[in-house]
Design an enzyme around this catalytic site. Structure first.
Site, PDB file in Angstrom:
ATOM      1  N   GLY A  46       0.833  -1.194   0.000  1.00 24.79           N
ATOM      2  CA  GLY A  46       0.000   0.000   0.000  1.00 24.79           C
ATOM      3  C   GLY A  46       0.869   1.246   0.000  1.00 24.79           C
ATOM      4  N   GLN A  51       3.219   9.935   0.822  1.00 28.37           N
ATOM      5  CA  GLN A  51       4.504   9.241   1.003  1.00 28.37           C
ATOM      6  C   GLN A  51       5.493   9.541  -0.119  1.00 28.37           C
ATOM      7  OE1 GLN A  51       2.376   5.292   1.983  1.00 28.37           O
ATOM      8  NE2 GLN A  51       4.285   5.141   3.145  1.00 28.37           N
ATOM      9  N   CYS A  94       5.920  -0.199   7.348  1.00 22.82           N
ATOM     10  CA  CYS A  94       5.512   0.933   6.513  1.00 22.82           C
ATOM     11  C   CYS A  94       6.703   1.352   5.655  1.00 22.82           C
ATOM     12  CB  CYS A  94       5.082   2.093   7.411  1.00 22.82           C
ATOM     13  SG  CYS A  94       4.630   3.579   6.509  1.00 22.82           S
ATOM     14  N   LEU A  95       6.448   1.647   4.391  1.00 19.80           N
ATOM     15  CA  LEU A  95       7.543   2.061   3.509  1.00 19.80           C
ATOM     16  C   LEU A  95       8.191   3.358   4.001  1.00 19.80           C
ATOM     17  CD1 LEU A  95       5.953   1.233   0.031  1.00 19.80           C
ATOM     18  CD2 LEU A  95       7.737  -0.043   1.228  1.00 19.80           C
ATOM     19  N   HIS A 136      -4.533   1.567   7.628  1.00 19.78           N
ATOM     20  CA  HIS A 136      -3.151   2.064   7.748  1.00 19.78           C
ATOM     21  C   HIS A 136      -2.926   3.198   6.747  1.00 19.78           C
ATOM     22  CE1 HIS A 136       1.402   1.344   8.010  1.00 19.78           C
ATOM     23  NE2 HIS A 136       1.260   2.119   6.942  1.00 19.78           N
ATOM     24  N   GLU A 137      -3.377   2.982   5.505  1.00 24.07           N
ATOM     25  CA  GLU A 137      -3.183   3.994   4.459  1.00 24.07           C
ATOM     26  C   GLU A 137      -4.017   5.243   4.728  1.00 24.07           C
ATOM     27  OE1 GLU A 137      -0.746   3.657   2.555  1.00 24.07           O
ATOM     28  OE2 GLU A 137      -0.446   1.562   3.045  1.00 24.07           O
ATOM     29  N   HIS A 140      -2.331   7.687   6.857  1.00 23.69           N
ATOM     30  CA  HIS A 140      -1.344   8.541   6.179  1.00 23.69           C
ATOM     31  C   HIS A 140      -1.997   9.839   5.703  1.00 23.69           C
ATOM     32  CE1 HIS A 140       2.328   6.238   6.082  1.00 23.69           C
ATOM     33  NE2 HIS A 140       1.721   5.157   5.626  1.00 23.69           N
TER      34      HIS A 140
HETATM   35 ZN    ZN Z   1       2.545   3.264   5.698  1.00 23.02          ZN
END
Ligand code: ZN
Length: 174
Positions: A46, A51, A94-95, A136-137, A140
């Protein structure tokens, strides 16, 4: 399609609240193409636009974990409804918080109302990994990271580690 650089904690841009998208046009579709490509390259499931530094309410996901049969999903202006009071627990990463993982509890199912890649209004019932991933997304989009759910001590340890990584000079042996 262009692979973009993924911002990492403690970059302040990640803490911005993303803005509503007025209309899904060519520019937004190009952004979604870049996002999904960037996500695949980074082996994530995701990615939110913020991000890669774009404060728009856009999320891409693919939880298929199947190289051959990709299943990209695009969410514009997503809204979460009817969260289940039952929680499910996953170890999340998480990225934007590289190499750090922690267990987080989230509602085990929910509905998402959103516009798809073509700007059409959709409603999706989610549960399991899909429900956790979309929540989660969504965080963000509000400037929230999964480490915000951890104890102060654990969170500050992770941020310290990431700050060190950033300042680390490349090691060469000659
Ligand atoms: Zn994330």
């Amino acid at each position: 399609m262009t692979i973009k650089a993924i911002l990492t904690e403690p970059n302040k841009i990640l803490r911005q609240v993303s803005k509503l998208v007025e209309k899904v046009g060519k520019e937004e579709q190009k952004l979604m193409d870049d996002m999904i490509e960037t996500m695949y390259k980074a082996n994530g499931i995701g990615l939110a636009a913020i991000q890669i530094g774009v404060p728009k309410r856009i999320i891409v996901m693919d939880i298929s974990k199947n190289e051959e049969k990709k299943n990209p999903m695009y969410f514009v202006n997503p809204i979460i409804k009817n969260k289940n009071s039952d929680l499910s627990r996953y170890e999340e990463g998480c990225l934007s918080v590289p190499d750090q993982f922690a267990e987080v509890d989230r509602p085990s199912s929910c509905e998402v109302e959103y516009l798809d890649y073509n700007g059409e209004k959709k409603i999706l019932k989610t549960s399991g990994l899909l429900a956790t991933c979309i929540q989660h997304e969504m965080d963000h989009l509000e400037g929230i990271l999964f480490i915000d759910y951890l104890s102060k001590l654990k969170k500050s340890m992770i941020i310290k580690k990431l700050s060190k990584q950033k300042n680390k000079v490349d090691r060469i042996i000659v």
